[in-house]
Design an enzyme around this catalytic site. Structure first.
Site, short mmCIF file in Angstrom:
data_model
loop_
_atom_site.label_atom_id
_atom_site.label_comp_id
_atom_site.label_asym_id
_atom_site.label_seq_id
_atom_site.Cartn_x
_atom_site.Cartn_y
_atom_site.Cartn_z
N GLU A 163 -6.39 -10.45 -1.33
CA GLU A 163 -7.00 -10.12 -0.03
C GLU A 163 -8.55 -10.15 -0.57
O GLU A 163 -9.36 -9.29 0.08
CB GLU A 163 -6.74 -9.01 0.52
CG GLU A 163 -4.96 -9.08 0.90
CD GLU A 163 -4.78 -7.66 1.76
OE1 GLU A 163 -5.48 -6.99 2.29
OE2 GLU A 163 -3.42 -7.61 1.86
N GLU A 174 0.75 -1.44 -0.03
CA GLU A 174 0.12 0.05 -0.02
C GLU A 174 0.90 1.45 0.17
O GLU A 174 0.65 2.15 0.66
CB GLU A 174 -0.92 0.20 0.98
CG GLU A 174 -1.89 -1.03 1.14
CD GLU A 174 -3.08 -1.06 2.45
OE1 GLU A 174 -2.86 -0.44 3.25
OE2 GLU A 174 -3.75 -2.11 2.46
N ASN A 212 2.24 -4.97 -3.27
CA ASN A 212 0.73 -5.42 -3.22
C ASN A 212 0.00 -4.27 -2.82
O ASN A 212 0.35 -3.26 -1.93
CB ASN A 212 0.62 -6.24 -1.78
CG ASN A 212 -0.67 -6.89 -1.36
OD1 ASN A 212 -1.29 -7.45 -2.50
ND2 ASN A 212 -1.27 -6.69 -0.25
N ASP A 252 -12.37 -9.95 -0.80
CA ASP A 252 -13.61 -10.18 -0.08
C ASP A 252 -14.62 -9.20 -0.81
O ASP A 252 -14.08 -8.14 -1.29
CB ASP A 252 -13.47 -9.63 1.39
CG ASP A 252 -12.71 -8.65 1.81
OD1 ASP A 252 -12.62 -7.75 1.04
OD2 ASP A 252 -12.11 -8.63 2.97
N HIS A 271 -10.45 -5.66 -2.02
CA HIS A 271 -11.54 -5.50 -1.14
C HIS A 271 -12.58 -4.66 -2.10
O HIS A 271 -12.41 -3.59 -2.26
CB HIS A 271 -11.05 -4.70 0.12
CG HIS A 271 -9.90 -5.51 0.77
ND1 HIS A 271 -10.18 -6.69 1.45
CD2 HIS A 271 -8.53 -5.04 0.93
CE1 HIS A 271 -8.96 -7.01 1.95
NE2 HIS A 271 -7.87 -6.15 1.84
C1 XIL Z 1 -6.26 -6.24 8.23
C2 XIL Z 1 -6.67 -7.44 9.08
O1 XIL Z 1 -7.61 -8.14 8.84
C3 XIL Z 1 -7.07 -6.72 10.65
O2 XIL Z 1 -7.35 -7.74 11.56
C4 XIL Z 1 -6.23 -5.83 11.36
O3 XIL Z 1 -6.89 -5.05 12.30
C5 XIL Z 1 -5.80 -4.63 10.31
O4 XIL Z 1 -5.50 -5.22 8.78
N1 XIL Z 1 -4.91 -4.37 3.69
C6 XIL Z 1 -4.07 -5.25 4.16
C7 XIL Z 1 -4.12 -6.09 5.16
O5 XIL Z 1 -2.92 -5.29 3.53
O6 XIL Z 1 -3.29 -6.57 6.18
C8 XIL Z 1 -5.29 -5.52 6.29
O7 XIL Z 1 -5.69 -6.57 7.16
C9 XIL Z 1 -6.50 -5.21 5.27
C10 XIL Z 1 -6.28 -4.38 4.07
#
Ligand code: XIL
Length: 455
Positions: free
Chosen positions: A265, A160, A202, A267, A238
């Site tokens: 990731e 990020e 990422n 969802d 996401h």
């Molecule tokens: C999130 C976790 O799922 C949570 O448990 C934590 O509190 C915060 O981080 N992008 C990412 C992940 O790269 O590491 C994040 O994970 C979600 C967004």
């Protein structure tokens, strides 16, 4: 993968033979289909992963699903900087080790997440700056990647680092303020520490061709041209209630730079389109040969960081949701099914027969994503009734605008009327088929009117 292709071919031959002999054939396509996410993905040469909270590994209901369906894991939090180096120079690997041993005992690969990130830094690093922070950050990369050498399939080396919005620029952070070269320094340190791990960048909000993904695209292209070690790009994905139409094209343009891509990731907001969006993302990955795997950010809805979004493939009781079936079917279908996302099924059947005769030749349309001083154009080429064996699209640019890079086409000229020709893999289109290419430019480019010529 080969096995499945061969099997499909054999089925085709058998059916053809039987039909020729006038026999009736009961086809059972499910015979070759994977019945779990990991089996279906493996048949296509890909992995299917989940983010794991190691504290849940002792919960039977959770681990049963994890072990049955997934063959790759990533630590939801346990390998982040605050977890692995809580005090400067004091490393703690308990959570990460637990995940690695679960993975090893169950034949899963491990994605390491994440060596450097502006978030979830330990307090001591948050308070640092300049060369002290740079040295501490590179030391962190070196120590953690060395500790896990040989155990990590792919590392999210940097997470990020780009800003949201239209700038396409780096995000401001204490790491960024140590100098723009912090990312390449991290990748070089990671390669030296674990030469066998794939090294990935990422990020999120990169789910289509947009200013942010283009900023990352330009960084990766620059890294490849200068020999900075980068092997892969992760698209967090996401997602909300819709999916960008150029999701797949965006993955493809990164793959065309010579890196692997992964959905890291995934969802999706619950609601009417959840299952179709999950399916469309999976199809996009199937259609990009360098898309090597998909990871959902958690296992069951109640494990998800998105809480009431119910964003995953299993409900809180561990039941498979419609989204699960959609993903499994897309994995089993393999490449070749268009990604076109989520249109909820039409309620009324269309009544009027089409009146327009099909176009001969080809047509082109542009969609623009602009910001002050720049733009990205995505061009759709649609073949007319005769199909094409090649195409050319002319785009007159307003004065002051210029093309700086192009993907999935070859550009001639960069200002005035720029001509784009197909590349070898997208020139041959059947009637009505669509190819997509894109270009990025400086200046402002509203109201582009492309002209398409087929050959
Ligand atoms: C999130 C976790 O799922 C949570 O448990 C934590 O509190 C915060 O981080 N992008 C990412 C992940 O790269 O590491 C994040 O994970 C979600 C967004």
């Amino acid at each position: 993968m080969k096995h499945k292709r061969a099997l499909r071919a054999a089925v085709t031959i058998a059916v053809t033979g039987a039909l020729a002999a006038g026999m009736t054939v009961a086809l059972n396509p499910a015979a070759a289909a994977g019945t779990t996410l990991k089996a279906a993905a493996a048949e296509e040469g890909r992995y299917f992963g989940a983010a794991v909270a190691t504290g849940k590994l002792s919960t039977g209901a959770y681990t049963t699903i994890l072990n049955r369906e997934f063959n790759s894991v990533v630590a939801e939090n346990e390998m982040k900087w605050d977890a692995t180096e809580p005090q400067q120079g004091q490393f703690r690997y308990t959570g990460g080790d637990r995940l690695v041993s679960h993975a090893q005992a169950n034949g899963m690969s491990v994605r390491g997440h994440a060596l450097l990130w502006h978030a979830q830094q330990p307090g001591w690093a948050q308070g640092m700056s300049g060369s002290a922070l740079r040295n501490a950050a590179i030391n962190h990369v070196t120590k953690v990647a060395t500790y896990y050498r040989g155990k990590i399939h792919s590392w999210d080396v940097v997470n990020e680092a780009f800003a949201d919005g239209g700038s396409g620029a780096r995000r401001d952070s204490n790491l960024q303020r140590t100098g723009n070269d912090w990312i390449e320094a991290a990748f070089r340190a990671a390669r030296a520490a674990d030469p066998g791990a794939k090294l990935c960048y990422n990020d999120y909000n990169t789910d289509g061709v947009n200013a942010k993904s283009t900023g990352i695209y330009n960084m990766v292209r620059d890294f490849k041209s200068r020999g900075v070690p980068i092997d892969c790009v992760g698209f967090q994905s996401h997602l909300g209630t819709s999916l960008a139409g150029d999701y797949q094209a965006n993955l493809q343009r990164f793959a065309d730079l010579g890196v692997d891509v992964q959905i890291t990731e995934l969802d999706v907001m619950t609601g009417g389109s959840q299952a179709s969006i999950f399916g469309a993302v999976t199809r996009a990955c199937m259609n990009v040969s360098r898309c090597t795997g998909i990871t959902t950010w958690g296992v069951r809805d109640c494990d998800s960081w998105r809480g009431s979004d119910n964003a995953l493939l299993f409900d809180c009781n561990g039941n498979k949701k419609a989204a699960y079936t959609s993903v499994l079917n897309a994995l089993n279908a393999g490449p070749g099914i268009p990604t076109d996302p989520p249109t909820d099924p039409p309620t009324d059947p269309p009544t009027d027969p089409p009146t327009d005769p099909p176009t001969v030749g080809c047509s082109a349309s542009v969609s623009l994503n602009s910001w002050t001083g720049g733009f990205v154009a995505t061009v759709k080429v649609t073949a007319g009734s005769a199909g094409t064996s090649g195409w050319n699209v002319s785009v007159p640019l307003p004065s002051g605008a210029s093309v700086t890079n192009t993907w999935s086409a070859t550009a001639t000229g960069s200002t005035g009327t720029v001509r784009f020709a197909n590349v070898d893999y997208n020139g041959r289109l059947g009637a009505g088929q669509v190819a997509e290419f894109g270009f990025q430019g400086n200046g402002s480019a509203s109201g582009l009117t492309p002209t398409c010529t087929a050959s």
